[in-house]
Design a protein around this motif. Structure first.
Motif, PDB file in Angstrom:
ATOM      1  N   GLN A  87       0.822  -1.208   0.000  1.00 19.18           N
ATOM      2  CA  GLN A  87       0.000   0.000   0.000  1.00 19.18           C
ATOM      3  C   GLN A  87       0.858   1.261   0.000  1.00 19.18           C
ATOM      4  N   VAL A  88       1.919   1.269   0.789  1.00 18.21           N
ATOM      5  CA  VAL A  88       2.821   2.432   0.835  1.00 18.21           C
ATOM      6  C   VAL A  88       3.440   2.660  -0.532  1.00 18.21           C
ATOM      7  N   MET A  89       3.888   1.597  -1.178  1.00 21.08           N
ATOM      8  CA  MET A  89       4.497   1.736  -2.503  1.00 21.08           C
ATOM      9  C   MET A  89       3.491   2.267  -3.517  1.00 21.08           C
ATOM     10  N   GLU A  90       2.241   1.781  -3.453  1.00 26.10           N
ATOM     11  CA  GLU A  90       1.207   2.263  -4.370  1.00 26.10           C
ATOM     12  C   GLU A  90       0.903   3.733  -4.116  1.00 26.10           C
ATOM     13  N   LEU A  91       0.848   4.135  -2.845  1.00 25.02           N
ATOM     14  CA  LEU A  91       0.597   5.541  -2.513  1.00 25.02           C
ATOM     15  C   LEU A  91       1.741   6.441  -2.954  1.00 25.02           C
ATOM     16  N   GLN A  92       2.968   5.947  -2.825  1.00 21.28           N
ATOM     17  CA  GLN A  92       4.119   6.734  -3.284  1.00 21.28           C
ATOM     18  C   GLN A  92       4.060   6.937  -4.795  1.00 21.28           C
ATOM     19  N   ALA A  93       3.681   5.883  -5.523  1.00 21.34           N
ATOM     20  CA  ALA A  93       3.562   5.996  -6.982  1.00 21.34           C
ATOM     21  C   ALA A  93       2.445   6.977  -7.351  1.00 21.34           C
ATOM     22  N   ALA A  94       1.307   6.893  -6.656  1.00 21.51           N
ATOM     23  CA  ALA A  94       0.197   7.808  -6.920  1.00 21.51           C
ATOM     24  C   ALA A  94       0.586   9.240  -6.589  1.00 21.51           C
ATOM     25  N   ASN A  95       1.326   9.436  -5.505  1.00 26.18           N
ATOM     26  CA  ASN A  95       1.778  10.765  -5.108  1.00 26.18           C
ATOM     27  C   ASN A  95       2.709  11.360  -6.170  1.00 26.18           C
ATOM     28  N   THR A  96       3.619  10.560  -6.675  1.00 30.98           N
ATOM     29  CA  THR A  96       4.535  11.031  -7.727  1.00 30.98           C
ATOM     30  C   THR A  96       3.747  11.436  -8.964  1.00 30.98           C
ATOM     31  N   LYS A  97       2.745  10.629  -9.325  1.00 27.97           N
ATOM     32  CA  LYS A  97       1.914  10.938 -10.488  1.00 27.97           C
ATOM     33  C   LYS A  97       1.128  12.232 -10.256  1.00 27.97           C
ATOM     34  N   GLN A  98       0.594  12.396  -9.042  1.00 30.10           N
ATOM     35  CA  GLN A  98      -0.170  13.606  -8.724  1.00 30.10           C
ATOM     36  C   GLN A  98       0.727  14.843  -8.764  1.00 30.10           C
ATOM     37  N   GLN A  99       1.963  14.713  -8.306  1.00 32.47           N
ATOM     38  CA  GLN A  99       2.895  15.845  -8.349  1.00 32.47           C
ATOM     39  C   GLN A  99       3.155  16.276  -9.790  1.00 32.47           C
ATOM     40  N   ALA A 100       3.260  15.297 -10.692  1.00 33.69           N
ATOM     41  CA  ALA A 100       3.467  15.624 -12.112  1.00 33.69           C
ATOM     42  C   ALA A 100       2.238  16.336 -12.679  1.00 33.69           C
ATOM     43  N   ILE A 101       1.054  15.865 -12.309  1.00 37.49           N
ATOM     44  CA  ILE A 101      -0.183  16.517 -12.771  1.00 37.49           C
ATOM     45  C   ILE A 101      -0.257  17.946 -12.241  1.00 37.49           C
ATOM     46  N   ASN A 102       0.050  18.131 -10.944  1.00 36.44           N
ATOM     47  CA  ASN A 102       0.027  19.468 -10.338  1.00 36.44           C
ATOM     48  C   ASN A 102       1.025  20.394 -11.029  1.00 36.44           C
ATOM     49  N   ALA A 103       2.200  19.892 -11.315  1.00 31.84           N
ATOM     50  CA  ALA A 103       3.209  20.723 -11.988  1.00 31.84           C
ATOM     51  C   ALA A 103       2.717  21.132 -13.372  1.00 31.84           C
ATOM     52  N   ASN A 104       2.087  20.231 -14.087  1.00 30.43           N
ATOM     53  CA  ASN A 104       1.568  20.523 -15.415  1.00 30.43           C
ATOM     54  C   ASN A 104       0.440  21.551 -15.337  1.00 30.43           C
ATOM     55  N   LEU A 105      -0.452  21.397 -14.351  1.00 25.28           N
ATOM     56  CA  LEU A 105      -1.553  22.350 -14.194  1.00 25.28           C
ATOM     57  C   LEU A 105      -1.030  23.736 -13.812  1.00 25.28           C
ATOM     58  N   THR A 106      -0.011  23.770 -12.941  1.00 29.70           N
ATOM     59  CA  THR A 106       0.587  25.053 -12.553  1.00 29.70           C
ATOM     60  C   THR A 106       1.192  25.747 -13.771  1.00 29.70           C
ATOM     61  N   LYS A 107       1.877  24.966 -14.607  1.00 33.09           N
ATOM     62  CA  LYS A 107       2.469  25.533 -15.830  1.00 33.09           C
ATOM     63  C   LYS A 107       1.372  26.083 -16.748  1.00 33.09           C
ATOM     64  N   GLN A 108       0.269  25.333 -16.901  1.00 33.41           N
ATOM     65  CA  GLN A 108      -0.837  25.802 -17.748  1.00 33.41           C
ATOM     66  C   GLN A 108      -1.449  27.084 -17.186  1.00 33.41           C
ATOM     67  N   LEU A 109      -1.568  27.152 -15.846  1.00 33.27           N
ATOM     68  CA  LEU A 109      -2.123  28.347 -15.218  1.00 33.27           C
ATOM     69  C   LEU A 109      -1.226  29.563 -15.450  1.00 33.27           C
ATOM     70  N   ILE A 110       0.072  29.375 -15.319  1.00 31.50           N
ATOM     71  CA  ILE A 110       1.034  30.474 -15.559  1.00 31.50           C
ATOM     72  C   ILE A 110       0.957  30.911 -17.001  1.00 31.50           C
ATOM     73  N   ASP A 111       0.873  29.941 -17.910  1.00 28.76           N
ATOM     74  CA  ASP A 111       0.768  30.287 -19.335  1.00 28.76           C
ATOM     75  C   ASP A 111      -0.500  31.078 -19.623  1.00 28.76           C
ATOM     76  N   LEU A 112      -1.621  30.706 -18.965  1.00 30.20           N
ATOM     77  CA  LEU A 112      -2.873  31.412 -19.186  1.00 30.20           C
ATOM     78  C   LEU A 112      -2.805  32.843 -18.639  1.00 30.20           C
ATOM     79  N   LYS A 113      -2.235  33.011 -17.446  1.00 28.47           N
ATOM     80  CA  LYS A 113      -2.118  34.351 -16.876  1.00 28.47           C
ATOM     81  C   LYS A 113      -1.177  35.210 -17.677  1.00 28.47           C
ATOM     82  N   GLY A 114      -0.132  34.650 -18.193  1.00 28.04           N
ATOM     83  CA  GLY A 114       0.829  35.405 -18.980  1.00 28.04           C
ATOM     84  C   GLY A 114       0.312  35.732 -20.371  1.00 28.04           C
ATOM     85  N   GLY A 115      -0.651  34.986 -20.840  1.00 31.56           N
ATOM     86  CA  GLY A 115      -1.190  35.208 -22.180  1.00 31.56           C
ATOM     87  C   GLY A 115      -2.224  36.326 -22.206  1.00 31.56           C
ATOM     88  N   HIS A 116      -2.764  36.828 -21.094  1.00 34.27           N
ATOM     89  CA  HIS A 116      -3.789  37.863 -21.102  1.00 34.27           C
ATOM     90  C   HIS A 116      -3.216  39.186 -20.859  1.00 34.27           C
TER      91      HIS A 116
END
Length: 116
Positions: A87-116
């Motif tokens: 379970q710990v290993m599965e949660l660590q893998a899910a956490n790593t995946k979520q961090q990548a998603i968060n980083a991608n969303l943050t980048k998209q948000l910065i791009d949107l704010k910078g584009g206006h």
């Protein structure tokens, strides 16, 4: 010459010596008698019998009683630990995946704010 060494006190077989010189006297805790049965099969915990100049042996059943094989099935605690580790290993893998998603969303948000 091949000789077989046994413990001086307990008379239990210890090890063979394959290159013992033929012209030497045997050590007092050695013999040339192989620790095998009449069929040439090794004995269970052989012990040298000085009276008969032969090896005494346990039966297979006696040896198995003295050397029990541990149960290969994991205990309940071991099973629980394995499950929790998985379970710990599965949660660590899910956490790593979520961090990548968060980083991608943050980048998209910065791009949107910078584009206006």
């Amino acid at each position: 010459m091949l000789i077989f060494i046994y413990d001086k006190e307990t008379k239990r077989y210890m090890y063979p010596v394959s290159d013992y010189p033929d012209n030497y006297d045997l050590p007092e805790n050695a013999t040339t008698v192989k620790p095998v049965d009449s069929n040439g099969v090794g004995l269970y915990d052989p012990v040298w019998n000085e009276n008969t100049h032969s090896w005494n042996s346990l039966t297979r059943e006696e040896w198995e009683q003295e050397h029990p094989v541990p149960d290969p099935k994991p205990t309940q605690a071991q099973q629980t630990l394995a499950s929790l580790t998985k379970q710990v290993m599965e949660l660590q893998a899910a956490n790593t995946k979520q961090q990548a998603i968060n980083a991608n969303l943050t980048k998209q948000l910065i791009d949107l704010k910078g584009g206006h």
